[in-house]
Design an enzyme around this catalytic site. Sequence first.
Site, PDB file in Angstrom:
ATOM      1  N   GLU A 102       2.269  -3.887 -10.540  1.00 22.85           N
ATOM      2  CA  GLU A 102       3.757  -4.037 -10.088  1.00 22.85           C
ATOM      3  C   GLU A 102       4.460  -4.765 -11.399  1.00 22.85           C
ATOM      4  OE1 GLU A 102       3.812  -6.307  -6.688  1.00 22.85           O
ATOM      5  OE2 GLU A 102       3.997  -4.470  -5.377  1.00 22.85           O
ATOM      6  N   GLU A 109       0.034   1.360  -2.554  1.00 19.59           N
ATOM      7  CA  GLU A 109       0.449   0.175  -1.763  1.00 19.59           C
ATOM      8  C   GLU A 109       1.370   0.228  -0.614  1.00 19.59           C
ATOM      9  OE1 GLU A 109       0.948  -3.851  -3.072  1.00 19.59           O
ATOM     10  OE2 GLU A 109      -0.302  -3.555  -4.915  1.00 19.59           O
TER      11      GLU A 109
HETATM   12  C1  BGP Z   1       2.149  -6.462  -3.882  1.00 17.21           C
HETATM   13  C2  BGP Z   1       0.949  -6.829  -4.612  1.00 17.21           C
HETATM   14  C3  BGP Z   1      -0.441  -7.351  -3.787  1.00 17.21           C
HETATM   15  C4  BGP Z   1      -0.319  -7.498  -2.264  1.00 17.21           C
HETATM   16  C5  BGP Z   1       1.009  -7.188  -1.633  1.00 17.21           C
HETATM   17  C6  BGP Z   1       1.305  -7.669  -0.237  1.00 17.21           C
HETATM   18  O1  BGP Z   1       3.072  -7.230  -4.510  1.00 17.21           O
HETATM   19  O2  BGP Z   1       0.589  -5.916  -5.580  1.00 17.21           O
HETATM   20  O3  BGP Z   1      -1.371  -7.825  -4.320  1.00 17.21           O
HETATM   21  O4  BGP Z   1      -0.686  -8.596  -2.070  1.00 17.21           O
HETATM   22  O5  BGP Z   1       2.191  -7.134  -2.302  1.00 17.21           O
HETATM   23  O6  BGP Z   1       2.180  -8.878  -0.554  1.00 17.21           O
HETATM   24  P1  BGP Z   1       1.421 -10.052   0.127  1.00 17.21           P
HETATM   25  O7  BGP Z   1       0.180 -10.525  -0.281  1.00 17.21           O
HETATM   26  O8  BGP Z   1       2.252 -11.112  -0.426  1.00 17.21           O
HETATM   27  O9  BGP Z   1       2.017  -9.921   1.639  1.00 17.21           O
END
Ligand code: BGP
Length: 476
Positions: free
Chosen positions: A182, A375
């Site tokens: 990201e 993701e």
């Molecule tokens: C993205 C990241 C992840 C992950 C996901 C979910 O931004 O690449 O590392 O954690 O989001 O976000 P969160 O864990 O804050 O719910």
Amino acid sequence: MDLMSFPKGFLWGGAIAANQAEGAYLEGGKGLTTVDLLPTGKKRFDVMFGELTSLEPVPGEFYPSHEAIDFYHRYKEDIALFAEMGFKALRLSIAWSRIFPNGGDAEPNEEGLQFYDDVFDELLKHGIEPVVTIAHFDVPVSLIKNYGSWRNRRVVDFFETYATTLFTRYNSKVKYWMTFNEINMLLHLPFIGAGIVFEDGEDKQQVKYQAAHHQLVASAKAVKAAHAINPELQVGCMLAAGQTYAYSCNPNDVLDAMDKDRESFFFIDVQSRGEYPGYAKRYLEEQGITLRMEDGDLELLKEHTVDYIGFSYYASRTTSTDPEINQSTEGNIFSSLENPFLEKSEWGWTIDPTGFRITANQLYDRYQKPLFVVENGLGAVDTPDADGYVEDDYRIDYMTKHIEQMHEAIKDGVDIIGYTSWGPIDLVSASTGEMKKRYGFIYVDKDNEGNGTLTRSKKKSFDWYKQVIATNGAEV
Ligand code: BGP
């Protein structure tokens, strides 16, 4: 094309990150990394925004990444469960400070290298393709102390050495790589994205865009190194994606939505098209931001573009230029208005499967390179029964709708090569540091304060996802 199922060889699987899963934060010769300084609660956000007072963990403070879900010691058990679901791919990241504890050491740490060799061997034994992120919200703390992290050009060289060490060592085991997770998050959470700690009174935009230039150059150098070592290696970028909608058909709102999307596209325009786009040059000039570049940087960016576009998709965003319309940013890293047509997750993230189809189409129209959804998923509160079983129909519902829309995008002609859902096993949330926000098909017995047995158990979604993969998406 068979319109009922996904392309042959589609890479179904899941995605995790070192700092959110491994734990063992000082074992095996590992050095401290940025996330090891991220506590829970409100303080976490201050640190992520780059407001930090100490570069050492504060005694008595709880740091979730220190133990996380102990993947470091339990990876065989976890990979066996992924294999049982039929995973074709597992996306994971390497902790830079396991390989170079201080980020720029003269020699890599063999124990760290061996750990990932063992993990990759375990995956390959089960026929699971490793997909590796080189930097997932993870900068060795020594690089902040000694160089100011990504604001300093020297860090480009350290990253190049680190990436080259990985390509050389794992050449025969890993084909798919991604440089920065990201990458656009750097503008929103500069500490998490780039280890940036602001000094009093400095121009934050200047610092962020200089760090961004360094990461873009580092990414191009990594692509160059990978292809020199083995032309078969596939190196991608990784964008936190999600279409921005105009709240109304007022052209000013539409222009605003375009500008907001371009804030993110800027990174991928450089990584994939190979040059700073005109709108970015204009923005930098108007903001009075001057980037320090070295001779050859622009040629390097042009010549070593990425092979594929990795992206995360959780939610769409909505924007308006009308000051009368209530601005709501709660629960969101990207500021967004309430969209009256969409429901929200418990953390205020919009749930928008159609937006997934739109986003995928938009990325493919723009870059014409294979897309990899690395993701997607629903962060929710799970309530297990006495055996650790969770009836997570809400998660199944979210994912069913998103997978259906991904299929629609493929039918639209978008080339998507795989889908790794976020957090197939519960892990530490990146934004909140909580265990309460869960994404997994596998429940992990651990609470927000770090208590629990770490026992793994299957949720209802486990068998559901297994069936999705077994039928190559025909039965969602
Ligand atoms: C993205 C990241 C992840 C992950 C996901 C979910 O931004 O690449 O590392 O954690 O989001 O976000 P969160 O864990 O804050 O719910």
